[in-house]
Design a protein around this motif. Structure first.
Motif, PDB file in Angstrom:
ATOM      1  N   GLY B 352      41.300 111.032  15.611  1.00  0.00           N
ATOM      2  CA  GLY B 352      40.320 110.816  14.562  1.00  0.00           C
ATOM      3  C   GLY B 352      40.992 110.593  13.230  1.00  0.00           C
ATOM      4  O   GLY B 352      42.110 111.049  13.005  1.00  0.00           O
ATOM      5  N   SER B 353      40.349 109.828  12.386  1.00  0.00           N
ATOM      6  CA  SER B 353      40.908 109.537  11.075  1.00  0.00           C
ATOM      7  C   SER B 353      39.886 108.748  10.265  1.00  0.00           C
ATOM      8  O   SER B 353      38.766 108.521  10.712  1.00  0.00           O
ATOM      9  CB  SER B 353      42.212 108.725  11.221  1.00  0.00           C
ATOM     10  OG  SER B 353      42.783 108.516   9.947  1.00  0.00           O
ATOM     11  N   ASN B 416      34.946 106.447   9.111  1.00  0.00           N
ATOM     12  CA  ASN B 416      35.497 107.557   9.891  1.00  0.00           C
ATOM     13  C   ASN B 416      35.291 107.318  11.374  1.00  0.00           C
ATOM     14  O   ASN B 416      34.296 106.727  11.803  1.00  0.00           O
ATOM     15  CB  ASN B 416      34.804 108.864   9.501  1.00  0.00           C
ATOM     16  CG  ASN B 416      35.107 109.259   8.071  1.00  0.00           C
ATOM     17  OD1 ASN B 416      36.025 108.741   7.451  1.00  0.00           O
ATOM     18  ND2 ASN B 416      34.303 110.166   7.534  1.00  0.00           N
ATOM     19  N   LYS B 418      36.192 109.453  15.379  1.00  0.00           N
ATOM     20  CA  LYS B 418      36.785 110.597  16.062  1.00  0.00           C
ATOM     21  C   LYS B 418      36.369 110.603  17.530  1.00  0.00           C
ATOM     22  O   LYS B 418      35.334 110.034  17.907  1.00  0.00           O
ATOM     23  CB  LYS B 418      36.378 111.908  15.404  1.00  0.00           C
ATOM     24  CG  LYS B 418      34.884 112.150  15.325  1.00  0.00           C
ATOM     25  CD  LYS B 418      34.584 113.404  14.522  1.00  0.00           C
ATOM     26  CE  LYS B 418      33.081 113.560  14.300  1.00  0.00           C
ATOM     27  NZ  LYS B 418      32.751 114.759  13.495  1.00  0.00           N
ATOM     28  N   GLN B 420      37.000 113.567  20.870  1.00  0.00           N
ATOM     29  CA  GLN B 420      37.696 114.740  21.408  1.00  0.00           C
ATOM     30  C   GLN B 420      37.142 115.031  22.802  1.00  0.00           C
ATOM     31  O   GLN B 420      35.925 115.109  22.998  1.00  0.00           O
ATOM     32  CB  GLN B 420      37.512 115.969  20.520  1.00  0.00           C
ATOM     33  CG  GLN B 420      38.275 117.181  21.046  1.00  0.00           C
ATOM     34  CD  GLN B 420      37.997 118.439  20.243  1.00  0.00           C
ATOM     35  OE1 GLN B 420      37.016 118.505  19.509  1.00  0.00           O
ATOM     36  NE2 GLN B 420      38.833 119.438  20.395  1.00  0.00           N
TER      37      GLN B 420
END
Lengths: 55, 429
Positions: B352-353, B416, B418, B420
């Motif tokens: 993520g960034s 943005n 992300k 996970q």
């Protein structure tokens, strides 16, 4: 449990020739002779089966 | 008044003896008594002296069974050996130490079984319906071999029920009153990797003697079966053990390993142990306790899965070289987990960034490093997604190896992003 397989399309590099996807659990299986999932895949191929093309 | 008598020689009046002194008096000698040739002194009840010199090899009648120091017995010999009280110091010891007990520091690395106390269950701690094939579904390293068409006959689970000194066991529960056909096969399976089994010299004339010990508990009593086998399952050693009640019992089996057959000593299966849950007559043997061809188990033993709800529990599994079952070698949870991770890892992969490029199908990736080097390049699944934003083509991998993989996503839009997920990496044998 009987499994089926599908080729993997890498978004950046195209169709992978070193891994296969096991459809039932989405396992990414490397073509490593020591990997027992790969051994099962080879047995599956030997029975005359073919993996699905990458979707 | 004093007087001295000096003579050169005193001779007896008759015979050969000379009498000196009286019954109650002493003979005082100021110098030395010097014998010539081989004189003997006899008939003396006791001798008191500050020192004795000379060769004592001919002394007899001495009680050497007790060694004392300061009035306290330090070593006492008896018919069984010697009992030492206090500290025994030596530069070396030799001999068989298999009967040593009460050691404050247990000998380490003698148990070839990983997770024998069933502490680690990365896949699941709740009951799992066991599918067909050679699988591991709940407790690490302890899987099963199930006929493919007979998946669903049983569940496997880590449970907090164990004999004293243990916390967990692995529990198999029969899901139905299954009909065991001649070709049915259901076992609890443990595979020792060939690298670890190499020391056993299987397949050679120098094959070692090993002892398997384990705690078992079952809702069914009777004669149960297990076997030791090679990777090709074309050599086996069937064994009968008896469960007498629905409580924990420890079983011990000693055997000399196979001197023939093909036994692998690489990253493949080196030695396999199968506890019978249900087996058809195709796998019966009437000759237990000996090596034989094919995958065989003792005949007339319990088919647990033929009874609905029947249970079978196992823990404290130890396989060691030698003919004695020693106390179970407990290992820390951290060490046991690390050993298990050579074969299976469940971890998190995250990326993520802030993406400031053009919106579109841009690819991003991070490398996930496994906590240990795995046995083989593992199969990877992503069973749980925890978080996702502005990504597509998620949970795919590149550069898979025994050390890790590149976790990759494609970005949907500027901004943005992300992703996970939980990943599972499996290189079981």
């Amino acid at each position: 449990m009987s499994y089926t397989y599908q080729k993997i399309l890498d978004p950046a590099e195209g169709e992978r020739t070193d891994v296969i996807r096991r459809k039932e659990d989405n396992a990414i299986i490397p073509f490593d002779p020591d990997n027992i999932d790969y051994q099962d895949y080879l047995s599956w191929l030997a029975e005359g089966n073919e993996p699905e093309e990458a979707g | 008044m004093s007087s001295n008598l000096k003579v050169n020689t005193i001779l007896p009046s008759t015979g050969t003896a000379i009498g000196i002194g009286t019954d109650s008096g002493n003979i005082d000698i100021l110098g030395h008594i010097v014998g010539h040739n081989t004189p003997n002194i006899s008939g003396i009840n006791s001798v008191t002296a500050s020192h004795f010199y000379g060769d004592g090899s001919q002394l007899s009648g001495i009680d050497a069974s007790t060694l004392k120091f300061g009035g306290a017995t330090k070593a006492q010999a008896n018919a069984a050996g010697v009992v030492v009280t206090g500290i025994l110091t030596a530069t070396s010891f030799s001999g068989d130490g298999s009967n040593l007990t009460g050691l404050s520091t247990p000998l380490s690395f003698r148990n070839l079984i990983i997770n024998g106390a069933m502490q680690v269950a990365q896949r699941s701690t709740s009951a799992v319906n066991v599918p067909g094939g050679k699988t591991v579904t709940d407790v690490d390293r302890f899987g099963q071999w199930t006929k493919v068409s007979e998946g669903g006959w049983k569940t496997g689970q880590q449970v907090a029920d164990a004999p004293a000194g243990f916390k967990y066991s692995r529990k198999i529960t029969s899901s139905a009153a299954n009909t065991v056909a001649s070709g049915s096969y259901h076992t609890v399976r443990y595979a020792v990797e060939g690298f670890d089994a190499a020391q056993l010299n299987c397949g050679n004339s120098s094959a070692k003697t090993v002892t398997l010990s384990f705690y078992v508990k079952s809702s069914i009593t009777g004669n149960f079966g297990l076997n030791f086998t090679n990777s090709a399952n074309n050599r086996s050693y069937p064994v009968v053990y008896t469960i007498t009640g629905n409580d924990w019992e420890q079983k011990t089996i000693t055997l000399t390993l196979d001197t023939s057959g093909t036994w692998l000593t690489d990253s493949s299966v080196g030695l396999e142990i199968n506890w019978k849950l249900a087996l058809g007559s195709n796998y019966d043997s009437s000759d237990p306790n000996q090596w034989q061809n094919n995958w065989r188990f003792p005949e007339n033993t319990v088919n647990l899965l033929a009874t609905n709800g029947a249970t079978f529990q196992l823990t404290g599994v130890q396989l060691e070289v030698g003919s004695q079952a020693t106390t179970f070698e407990h290992r820390s949870i951290g060490e046991e987990l690390s050993r298990c991770q050579r074969y299976f890892i469940s971890g998190k992969a995250a990326i993520g960034s802030v993406y400031n490029g053009e919106a579109g199908n841009q690819q991003q990736g991070v490398y996930v490093t496994y906590p240990v080097i795995m046995r083989a390049n593992p199969s990877i699944t992503f069973p749980i997604n925890h978080d996702t934003l502005n990504v597509t083509n998620v949970d795919y991998t590149q550069f898979e190896s025994t050390t890790g993989f590149s976790y990759r996503v494609n970005l949907l839009a500027n901004g943005n992003y992300k992703r996970q997920s939980t990943y599972n990496a499996s290189s079981e044998i």
